[in-house]
Write a protein that holds these residues in place. Structure first.
Motif, mmCIF file in Angstrom:
data_model
loop_
_atom_site.group_PDB
_atom_site.id
_atom_site.type_symbol
_atom_site.label_atom_id
_atom_site.label_comp_id
_atom_site.label_asym_id
_atom_site.label_seq_id
_atom_site.Cartn_x
_atom_site.Cartn_y
_atom_site.Cartn_z
ATOM 1 N N MET A 170 38.736 44.022 46.685
ATOM 2 C CA MET A 170 37.474 44.459 46.071
ATOM 3 C C MET A 170 36.338 43.459 46.277
ATOM 4 N N LEU A 177 28.925 43.137 41.380
ATOM 5 C CA LEU A 177 29.027 43.070 39.912
ATOM 6 C C LEU A 177 28.628 41.684 39.414
ATOM 7 N N LEU A 178 29.141 40.647 40.066
ATOM 8 C CA LEU A 178 28.879 39.289 39.593
ATOM 9 C C LEU A 178 27.425 38.887 39.809
ATOM 10 N N THR A 213 38.370 32.071 39.158
ATOM 11 C CA THR A 213 37.579 32.490 37.997
ATOM 12 C C THR A 213 36.908 31.299 37.296
ATOM 13 N N ALA A 214 37.460 30.105 37.489
ATOM 14 C CA ALA A 214 36.804 28.899 36.956
ATOM 15 C C ALA A 214 35.650 28.469 37.878
ATOM 16 N N LEU A 216 33.832 30.385 39.577
ATOM 17 C CA LEU A 216 32.720 31.305 39.321
ATOM 18 C C LEU A 216 31.868 30.784 38.179
ATOM 19 N N PHE A 217 32.516 30.410 37.064
ATOM 20 C CA PHE A 217 31.728 29.879 35.946
ATOM 21 C C PHE A 217 31.056 28.568 36.332
ATOM 22 N N HIS B 152 34.146 33.865 28.255
ATOM 23 C CA HIS B 152 34.359 32.705 29.116
ATOM 24 C C HIS B 152 35.436 31.835 28.456
ATOM 25 N N ALA B 169 36.928 29.610 32.497
ATOM 26 C CA ALA B 169 37.172 30.691 33.460
ATOM 27 C C ALA B 169 36.492 31.959 32.951
ATOM 28 N N MET B 170 35.971 32.777 33.863
ATOM 29 C CA MET B 170 35.217 33.975 33.479
ATOM 30 C C MET B 170 36.130 35.156 33.166
ATOM 31 N N GLU B 173 34.738 38.130 30.839
ATOM 32 C CA GLU B 173 33.592 38.816 31.448
ATOM 33 C C GLU B 173 34.046 39.658 32.638
ATOM 34 N N LEU B 174 34.954 39.129 33.452
ATOM 35 C CA LEU B 174 35.477 39.921 34.574
ATOM 36 C C LEU B 174 36.219 41.154 34.072
ATOM 37 N N LEU B 177 33.506 43.671 33.062
ATOM 38 C CA LEU B 177 32.806 44.233 34.225
ATOM 39 C C LEU B 177 33.703 45.205 34.979
ATOM 40 N N LEU B 178 34.958 44.793 35.204
ATOM 41 C CA LEU B 178 35.860 45.631 36.001
ATOM 42 C C LEU B 178 36.250 46.902 35.255
#
Lengths: 302, 302
Positions: A170, A177-178, A213-214, A216-217, B152, B169-170, B173-174, B177-178
């Motif tokens: 994806m 989205l992000l 995912t970390a 990203l933040f 977060h 880590a997000m 939020e992910l 969104l997903l």
């Protein structure tokens, strides 16, 4: 015989957000190219025929039927009529496997190409199989992997004229989205690019995908604490997502012939990413391959 | 001396989507708890004081000032007044480091607690430092890692009364969104849960985090091809994201004392995920720890 400017058939790519048609003459040459923003995500089943009639008005025949061959999401459950999947391993589906759609207007002869499915792991494509058909038509002896970057990036193993297996990530949808809807939107820009930042994030994510995912933040934090330039944040977001994609798809591209079939910046980023791994991918344009694939799918019946 | 039902000070958690206040008496007991949906994401700088006056109307003093101690995103760049970060290693900030906010209404004495920052890797928190202060007040000898699941998720190393380092880590939020805005929304439900599906996805993602973005699309494909139940898809989405989080945060939780400070289902999922790894986390409620942290932050000045 009809004149050269008379429509002989219509090649159609009906995707989620866009409708694109090529009006073809009897010698299989393009005489007009039309497009519309009336993609599948805006339409109910009853909207397809009027949309098509609108767009094709000038090209409808005085008598007889105009064949319209469609690939893409118009054949999905949320589309016009569901065209069932063909299962791998398989050659890209052609017009003989297409789903005939009954229309009110008898001047139309509409057929929708099936998508391709895989059962283990479960996966689906709609539209990409036609681009692959086009790529195969241009490279009949190709044996290797076709990468189709996009909202849902596909990695497709092709051998002896068949689609053997594939994998979808994806990547593009997560990027959208992000960058548009997450906390990161404050830290990104929709313009500009920082190639070294892209490559560094790519390598980082390939080597340590568990930190995605970390990281990203971290883009947000660096923006707050260190004024990370928005163009660098955008390039790093792309590098992180493409890096995880490449790390997961390594079984597809490592030691293989690879072709990237895509368009615009995203295809370029995948080419750069693969080049960084020592792969020298072939390149082909997505729209060109779609048209070539629709031509090939139609010819199969001749 | 004022009566027991007279407000002595106001403990305030002003987050992105929610405002929560506790009206405290002179013996530091809660005499009222109020909340509002007027979170930081709905407010401009001029909206904060009227919002507070509205909510506190019945508790404003006839004379003198009412102290209002605030933690959370109200102190961010997009908030009321920016309260600069304190840098790790540090004790959770207290009222002596808080930013005084000038108000039109002289009955208010508003102070906003700083967040905590880290320079390498760059990271920030606002609000969690106060929950940590509350947890430390309840467990003065705790040495280990506090996990705060959320939009977060934070992993925070705590030792000798200080925040030593942390990682964000997000994950939440992910997930939002997903499940709300991606193609997966068609395949998920906002109700129901499948614990074995959660655990299987968790283990899968911990062992092979590079497959995250492909596994996400796999939920859609299984839904189309195999009618994957929406509650299983939802549990697997959560398991994949928490699995990648745990894989990346292994340096935090492995072989450590761990406490999960959170609320609702999400905290439960983190507890289950950690338990699967052989960790037996302490648990504390997020709102309780926020109030305890605001109490501790205020007491520091006494």
């Amino acid at each position: 015989m009809r004149g050269a400017m008379t429509a002989n058939w219509i090649a159609t790519d009906w995707g989620t957000s866009r409708l694109r048609v090529w009006v073809m003459d009897a010698r299989d040459q393009v005489i007009a190219e039309l497009s519309s923003a009336r993609g599948v995500n805006l339409l109910g089943p009853a909207d397809y025929e009027p949309t098509l009639l609108d767009l094709l008005e000038r090209h409808l025949p005085r008598r007889g039927k105009l064949p319209v061959l469609i690939c893409g999401m118009a054949g999905s459950r949320q589309g016009w009529v569901q065209a069932p999947y063909v299962s791998v391993p398989c050659a890209p589906p052609d017009v003989r496997q297409a789903m005939a759609v009954e229309t009110e207007d008898k001047r139309l002869d509409v057929r929708i190409l099936p998508g391709v499915s895989q059962s283990d792991p479960a996966d689906v494509m709609r539209g990409e199989e036609t681009r692959i058909a086009g790529f195969m038509a241009a490279h009949p002896n190709f044996d290797g992997v076709v990468c189709l970057p996009g909202t849902h990036t596909k990695w497709v193993q092709v051998s002896a004229g068949e689609i053997v297996s594939f994998r979808t990530a994806m990547t593009g949808e997560l990027f959208a989205l992000l960058s548009d809807r997450s906390i990161l939107r404050h830290s990104l820009t929709d313009k500009g690019w920082d190639e070294p930042a892209f490559v560094a994030a790519l390598q980082d994510a390939m080597g340590a995908p568990q930190h995605l995912t970390a990281r990203l933040f971290g883009l947000r934090a660096e923006s707050l604490l260190e004024n990370l330039p928005p163009r660098a944040a955008r390039a790093r977001l792309s590098g992180l997502l493409i890096g995880v994609d490449l790390a997961g798809a390594k079984g597809y591209w490592l030691g293989q012939n690879v072709a990237v079939v895509g368009s615009g910046g995203l295809a370029g980023h995948y080419v750069r990413a693969l080049t960084e791994q020592g792969v020298a991918p072939l390149r082909a344009d997505a729209a060109d391959m779609t048209l070539a694939g629709l031509r090939a799918a139609r010819k199969a019946a001749a």
